[in-house]
Design an enzyme around this catalytic site. Structure first.
Site, PDB file in Angstrom:
ATOM      1  N   GLY A  29     -84.226  55.093 -90.438  1.00  0.00           N
ATOM      2  CA  GLY A  29     -84.835  54.067 -90.050  1.00  0.00           C
ATOM      3  C   GLY A  29     -84.162  52.721 -90.957  1.00  0.00           C
ATOM      4  O   GLY A  29     -83.375  52.997 -91.946  1.00  0.00           O
ATOM      5  N   GLY A  31     -84.553  48.240 -91.788  1.00  0.00           N
ATOM      6  CA  GLY A  31     -85.395  46.899 -91.608  1.00  0.00           C
ATOM      7  C   GLY A  31     -84.318  45.814 -91.972  1.00  0.00           C
ATOM      8  O   GLY A  31     -83.330  45.835 -91.864  1.00  0.00           O
ATOM      9  N   LYS A  51     -87.166  55.297 -99.035  1.00  0.00           N
ATOM     10  CA  LYS A  51     -87.266  53.742 -98.640  1.00  0.00           C
ATOM     11  C   LYS A  51     -86.426  53.019 -99.868  1.00  0.00           C
ATOM     12  O   LYS A  51     -87.113  52.925-100.939  1.00  0.00           O
ATOM     13  CB  LYS A  51     -88.550  53.395 -98.383  1.00  0.00           C
ATOM     14  CG  LYS A  51     -88.686  51.989 -97.562  1.00  0.00           C
ATOM     15  CD  LYS A  51     -89.916  51.637 -97.357  1.00  0.00           C
ATOM     16  CE  LYS A  51     -90.246  50.465 -96.793  1.00  0.00           C
ATOM     17  NZ  LYS A  51     -91.659  50.019 -96.270  1.00  0.00           N
ATOM     18  N   ASP A 146    -100.048  43.881 -90.444  1.00  0.00           N
ATOM     19  CA  ASP A 146     -99.018  44.106 -89.550  1.00  0.00           C
ATOM     20  C   ASP A 146     -99.109  45.517 -88.775  1.00  0.00           C
ATOM     21  O   ASP A 146     -98.136  46.283 -88.830  1.00  0.00           O
ATOM     22  CB  ASP A 146     -97.668  43.991 -90.374  1.00  0.00           C
ATOM     23  CG  ASP A 146     -96.424  44.263 -89.831  1.00  0.00           C
ATOM     24  OD1 ASP A 146     -96.522  43.542 -88.513  1.00  0.00           O
ATOM     25  OD2 ASP A 146     -95.615  44.761 -90.229  1.00  0.00           O
TER      26      ASP A 146
END
Length: 512
Positions: A29, A31, A51, A146
């Site tokens: 992933g 961002g 992360k 969010d």
């Protein structure tokens, strides 16, 4: 690729051992400022998610780090079965900031719902689990702000439902102190944060938000699960925001196709006026209880009175907003500048989880599951399935070639040497602490089979071709009276004769 991503890839790579403990796998992933990697905790052998973001070198990245650090504190304080767990966090000597999270087994809500709309019973159960997670957060003074499909992971259960995990509290609004630590709020009143398709009207206006803002987002998710498509189908940021802040009610194209029993809950969640909306997760759980008992939640919608699937009513607090103003905007920047102010609405999403492993709470069960995962490593993509089929072809070929070169050995020893690629692949797979596909039996079998076949040719291609032609079905000795063995022997004979002919012709051509 953006500069933060380039800097991050210089600091963390696949195969690295982060802080001497976490073996980094592939990226799953990304961002705006950070990335998410699969990893294995080499102490517990457990699959985790890393992360990470690079060190700050600008005002924007300092804000990203602030959000990242705040998310670590928030998630650490929120302990619930439906909220992703934080295991560890820290900073490396190079300045890399990271957190170690639970690795979730499943797909994002939108992928599940868009593949096939969920039944009312299943959608209600998923919504209930989201509400339970939000109730814990709201009781701790945390507003998610969010909530969107990418931040809700669904794991199938054996009973046809899903286990829910709410992710990514990087945009959370903190209304209280957590664990006696003050958490800096990185936004100012009058600045909106969130995702345009799932933002509450008051949130889009930059007004103070509370639990009701999260309830509005839950309503949009509930509709998406039931309809199989997004509630707000705008083609631009301005159109998406306009749909929420406009005096016009939301247009829900498939409302008439949804079970009428759900209309009351949808209406209560999607009221544009936060004062009239379901105000808390506890209230939503109560409404879902009544829905489950087939009791009226709020006055049911009369589809004949709903124009083009519209849901909601005119809201006085937004009466000053001109919906046409947004359609005159030409760029997302204008809308962000006009509505959001100059705040940094930074996002770091869990968009691309592809392979996951559940975290069992019981240590014994966890060790058993990990051993089982390492043994099987089931393929999860077309490429991995192709490798499985390739191994089913490569290993029999290598078996015949190695056996041909080992014709002088005793029969049982010859069998043992011939199956060595598969045995080595099996031992290697079981001994590997990682459950990545790179250590799978499917991949290792075909790789080692190719190596074995290459060695067999290197020991003497002429001898190999002669031995394959003379005794192609040597392995069937003693059991060749069985029909299935006769069939396998026939296939082996056909292949060995053709391969022998090919090798001999190549040798003749090379000798001329």
């Amino acid at each position: 690729m953006s500069s933060p991503h380039r800097r991050l890839q210089q600091l963390i790579r696949q195969g690295d051992l982060l802080v001497g403990r976490y073996r980094i796998g592939r990226r799953v992933g990304a961002g705006a400022y950070g990335m998410i990697f699969s990893a294995v905790d080499e102490i517990t052998t457990e699959r985790v998610a890393i992360k990470a973001i690079p060190p700050a070198d600008s005002q924007s990245s300092e804000t990203a780090i602030g959000r990242f650090q705040r998310e670590m504190k928030v998630v650490r304080a929120l302990v619930h079965a439906n909220i992703i767990s934080l295991y560890d966090f820290g900073r490396t000597d190079d300045g890399l900031i990271f957190m170690v999270l639970e690795y979730v087994d499943g797909e994002t809500l939108d992928k599940v719902a868009h593949a096939s709309p969920l039944s009312l019973e299943v959608a209600s159960d998923v919504t209930r689990q989201i509400a339970m997670a939000l109730e814990v957060a709201h009781n701790a003074g945390v507003i998610h702000r969010d909530l969107k499909p990418a931040n809700v992971m669904l794991t199938p259960t054996r009973y046809g439902g899903y286990r829910v995990k709410v992710l990514d509290f990087g945009m959370a609004k903190v209304l209280s102190r957590l664990e006696d630590e003050s958490i800096v709020d990185l936004t100012r009143e009058g600045i909106a944060v969130g995702t345009p398709r799932y933002i509450a009207p008051e949130q889009a206006r930059g007004l103070p938000v509370g639990p009701a803002a999260d309830m509005y987002a839950v309503g949009l998710l509930f509709y998406e699960m039931l309809a199989g498509e997004q509630a707000v189908r705008a083609s631009s940021v301005e159109d998406a925001i306009s749909a929420h802040v406009s005096r016009k009610p939301l247009e829900l194209a498939r409302l008439s196709e949804i079970d009428p029993r759900a209309h009351g809950v949808l209406r209560a969640l999607l009221e544009k006026d936060p004062e009239r909306r379901l105000h808390s997760a506890a209230a939503l759980l109560s409404a879902l209880d009544r829905l489950e008992r087939d009791q009226e939640v709020v006055p049911a919608l009369n589809i004949s009175d709903v124009r083009d699937g519209a849901l909601g009513e005119q809201v006085d607090i937004l009466a000053s907003v001109d919906p046409d103003e947004f359609k005159r905007k030409r760029s997302a920047g204008e809308v962000v500048g006009g509505l959001f102010g100059r705040g940094d609405a930074l996002e770091l999403d869990y968009d691309a989880y592809r392979e996951h492993a559940p975290r069992e709470r019981d240590p014994v069960a966890r060790r058993r599951q990990l051993r089982f995962d390492r043994f099987l490593r089931l393929p999860r993509s077309t490429a991995e399935w192709a490798e499985v089929w390739l191994s089913l072809i490569a290993f029999p070929m290598a078996f015949l070639m190695i056996g041909a070169q080992a014709s002088e050995l005793d029969h049982l020893l010859r069998l043992g040497v011939s199956v060595s690629p598969f045995v080595l692949a099996l031992v290697w797979s079981l001994a590997s602490p990682s459950s990545d596909w790179s250590g799978s039996l499917g991949r290792l079998t075909w790789l080692l089979s190719l190596v074995g076949a290459g060695v067999a040719h290197a020991l003497g291609p002429a001898d190999l071709a002669g031995a394959m032609a003379r005794d192609p079905a040597w392995f069937a000795r003693g059991i060749d009276h069985l029909a299935v063995v006769q069939w396998v022997g026939g296939v082996a004979t056909w292949f060995s004769h053709h391969w022998s002919t090919l090798v001999q012709s190549l040798l003749q051509s090379a000798s001329r």
